[in-house]
Motif scaffolding. Sequence first.
Motif, PDB file in Angstrom:
ATOM      1  N   ASP A 202       0.744  -1.270   0.058  1.00 58.28           N
ATOM      2  CA  ASP A 202       0.042   0.162  -0.018  1.00 58.28           C
ATOM      3  C   ASP A 202       0.780   1.257  -0.049  1.00 58.28           C
ATOM      4  N   GLY A 203       2.028   1.175  -0.217  1.00 60.93           N
ATOM      5  CA  GLY A 203       2.976   2.435  -0.638  1.00 60.93           C
ATOM      6  C   GLY A 203       3.501   2.804   0.975  1.00 60.93           C
ATOM      7  N   ASP A 204       2.667   2.657   2.031  1.00 59.67           N
ATOM      8  CA  ASP A 204       3.179   3.195   3.285  1.00 59.67           C
ATOM      9  C   ASP A 204       3.795   1.994   4.166  1.00 59.67           C
ATOM     10  N   THR A 205       3.687   0.969   3.869  1.00 59.67           N
ATOM     11  CA  THR A 205       4.062  -0.269   4.903  1.00 59.67           C
ATOM     12  C   THR A 205       5.090  -1.096   4.339  1.00 59.67           C
ATOM     13  N   ILE A 206       6.145  -1.390   5.175  1.00 61.67           N
ATOM     14  CA  ILE A 206       7.112  -2.357   4.728  1.00 61.67           C
ATOM     15  C   ILE A 206       7.123  -3.429   5.677  1.00 61.67           C
ATOM     16  N   THR A 207       6.823  -4.587   5.063  1.00 62.41           N
ATOM     17  CA  THR A 207       6.915  -6.128   5.848  1.00 62.41           C
ATOM     18  C   THR A 207       8.194  -6.807   5.494  1.00 62.41           C
ATOM     19  N   VAL A 208       8.859  -7.175   6.611  1.00 63.99           N
ATOM     20  CA  VAL A 208      10.021  -7.883   6.346  1.00 63.99           C
ATOM     21  C   VAL A 208       9.830  -9.257   6.991  1.00 63.99           C
ATOM     22  N   THR A 209      10.308 -10.230   6.410  1.00 58.28           N
ATOM     23  CA  THR A 209      10.504 -11.737   6.810  1.00 58.28           C
ATOM     24  C   THR A 209      11.764 -12.193   6.845  1.00 58.28           C
ATOM     25  N   VAL A 210      11.980 -12.650   8.211  1.00 56.32           N
ATOM     26  CA  VAL A 210      13.403 -13.148   8.323  1.00 56.32           C
ATOM     27  C   VAL A 210      13.433 -14.549   8.496  1.00 56.32           C
ATOM     28  N   ARG A 211      14.310 -15.235   7.959  1.00 58.60           N
ATOM     29  CA  ARG A 211      14.445 -16.607   8.139  1.00 58.60           C
ATOM     30  C   ARG A 211      15.920 -17.164   8.516  1.00 58.60           C
ATOM     31  N   ASP A 212      15.867 -17.970   9.404  1.00 54.89           N
ATOM     32  CA  ASP A 212      17.214 -18.262  10.117  1.00 54.89           C
ATOM     33  C   ASP A 212      17.038 -19.718  10.447  1.00 54.89           C
ATOM     34  N   THR A 213      18.138 -20.555  11.082  1.00 52.27           N
ATOM     35  CA  THR A 213      18.219 -21.868  11.316  1.00 52.27           C
ATOM     36  C   THR A 213      18.865 -21.878  12.895  1.00 52.27           C
ATOM     37  N   TYR A 214      18.236 -22.632  13.604  1.00 52.93           N
ATOM     38  CA  TYR A 214      18.863 -22.895  15.054  1.00 52.93           C
ATOM     39  C   TYR A 214      19.288 -24.305  15.010  1.00 52.93           C
ATOM     40  N   ARG A 215      20.671 -24.418  15.584  1.00 50.00           N
ATOM     41  CA  ARG A 215      21.352 -25.573  15.427  1.00 50.00           C
ATOM     42  C   ARG A 215      21.178 -26.079  16.828  1.00 50.00           C
TER      43      ARG A 215
ATOM     44  N   LYS B 184      21.835 -27.978  20.444  1.00 49.49           N
ATOM     45  CA  LYS B 184      22.803 -28.616  21.032  1.00 49.49           C
ATOM     46  C   LYS B 184      22.929 -30.044  21.485  1.00 49.49           C
ATOM     47  N   PHE B 185      21.711 -30.460  22.116  1.00 48.81           N
ATOM     48  CA  PHE B 185      21.443 -31.732  22.644  1.00 48.81           C
ATOM     49  C   PHE B 185      20.871 -32.788  21.739  1.00 48.81           C
ATOM     50  N   LEU B 186      19.906 -32.189  21.180  1.00 46.10           N
ATOM     51  CA  LEU B 186      18.990 -32.803  20.195  1.00 46.10           C
ATOM     52  C   LEU B 186      19.603 -33.476  18.973  1.00 46.10           C
ATOM     53  N   SER B 187      20.470 -32.721  18.830  1.00 51.53           N
ATOM     54  CA  SER B 187      21.460 -33.087  17.512  1.00 51.53           C
ATOM     55  C   SER B 187      22.093 -34.512  17.745  1.00 51.53           C
ATOM     56  N   LEU B 188      22.273 -34.716  19.181  1.00 47.89           N
ATOM     57  CA  LEU B 188      22.818 -36.160  19.521  1.00 47.89           C
ATOM     58  C   LEU B 188      21.776 -37.383  19.082  1.00 47.89           C
ATOM     59  N   ILE B 189      20.567 -37.034  19.326  1.00 46.45           N
ATOM     60  CA  ILE B 189      19.694 -38.179  19.077  1.00 46.45           C
ATOM     61  C   ILE B 189      18.980 -38.015  17.510  1.00 46.45           C
ATOM     62  N   GLY B 190      19.725 -37.257  16.783  1.00 45.26           N
ATOM     63  CA  GLY B 190      19.445 -37.227  15.357  1.00 45.26           C
ATOM     64  C   GLY B 190      18.606 -36.156  14.839  1.00 45.26           C
ATOM     65  N   ILE B 191      18.202 -35.290  15.662  1.00 47.67           N
ATOM     66  CA  ILE B 191      17.329 -33.866  15.155  1.00 47.67           C
ATOM     67  C   ILE B 191      18.107 -32.983  14.692  1.00 47.67           C
ATOM     68  N   GLY B 192      18.098 -32.528  13.515  1.00 42.63           N
ATOM     69  CA  GLY B 192      18.960 -31.576  12.740  1.00 42.63           C
ATOM     70  C   GLY B 192      18.444 -30.300  12.971  1.00 42.63           C
ATOM     71  N   ASP B 193      18.868 -29.379  11.966  1.00 41.67           N
ATOM     72  CA  ASP B 193      18.724 -27.814  12.332  1.00 41.67           C
ATOM     73  C   ASP B 193      17.053 -27.598  12.260  1.00 41.67           C
ATOM     74  N   LEU B 194      16.827 -26.574  13.003  1.00 38.97           N
ATOM     75  CA  LEU B 194      15.220 -26.200  13.223  1.00 38.97           C
ATOM     76  C   LEU B 194      15.329 -24.856  12.552  1.00 38.97           C
ATOM     77  N   PRO B 195      14.249 -24.701  11.519  1.00 38.73           N
ATOM     78  CA  PRO B 195      14.100 -23.350  10.992  1.00 38.73           C
ATOM     79  C   PRO B 195      13.316 -22.506  11.815  1.00 38.73           C
ATOM     80  N   VAL B 196      13.675 -21.112  11.785  1.00 40.87           N
ATOM     81  CA  VAL B 196      12.983 -20.080  12.718  1.00 40.87           C
ATOM     82  C   VAL B 196      12.681 -18.841  11.705  1.00 40.87           C
ATOM     83  N   THR B 197      11.355 -18.370  11.868  1.00 43.60           N
ATOM     84  CA  THR B 197      11.093 -17.431  10.876  1.00 43.60           C
ATOM     85  C   THR B 197      10.307 -16.170  11.832  1.00 43.60           C
ATOM     86  N   GLY B 198      10.646 -15.005  11.591  1.00 45.01           N
ATOM     87  CA  GLY B 198      10.133 -13.913  12.211  1.00 45.01           C
ATOM     88  C   GLY B 198       9.654 -12.811  11.160  1.00 45.01           C
TER      89      GLY B 198
END
Length: 138
Positions: free
Chosen positions: A94-107, A109-123
């Motif tokens: 609408d010309g007057d609003t800027i919307t930003v979406t951020v994507r990152d990954t949480y690695r 520490k402990f859950l990776s030991l049982i096979g759980i990999g990177d977890l996506p995070v979005t804001g």
Amino acid sequence: MTRREQGSISLWLVTSSLVMMILVGLAVDLGAQVHAKQRVHALAAQAARAGGQEVQNGPAAEGRYLAVSAATGRTAAQRYLTAAGVTGTATINDGDTITVTVRDTYRPKFLSLIGIGDLPVTGTASARLIRTIGGNEQ
């Protein structure tokens, strides 16, 4: 005491210790994932503010309307995200609003030991330009 019962306490102790370590790992990693989500939301809000500062000068100076300069607004938001070390998108609505979406990954520490990999995070966050006179939005 019969010979069959020897070591049953040790087996129970090993099992319960393993379960407790998994529960502590869940608490630590899921708590850290929540923190990572809060971080990307805050980064999205700051990038939206940075992009929202790029106002089209002509109409604003003439008092007609406020609008985000599309190219420079998106560039400012992207520059902020790059400096923060994350990826994301910025859109002008609408010309007057800027919307930003951020994507990152949480690695984890402990859950990776049982096979759980990177977890996506979005804001996602938005910033809207407003004009006020005497504290009232115009």
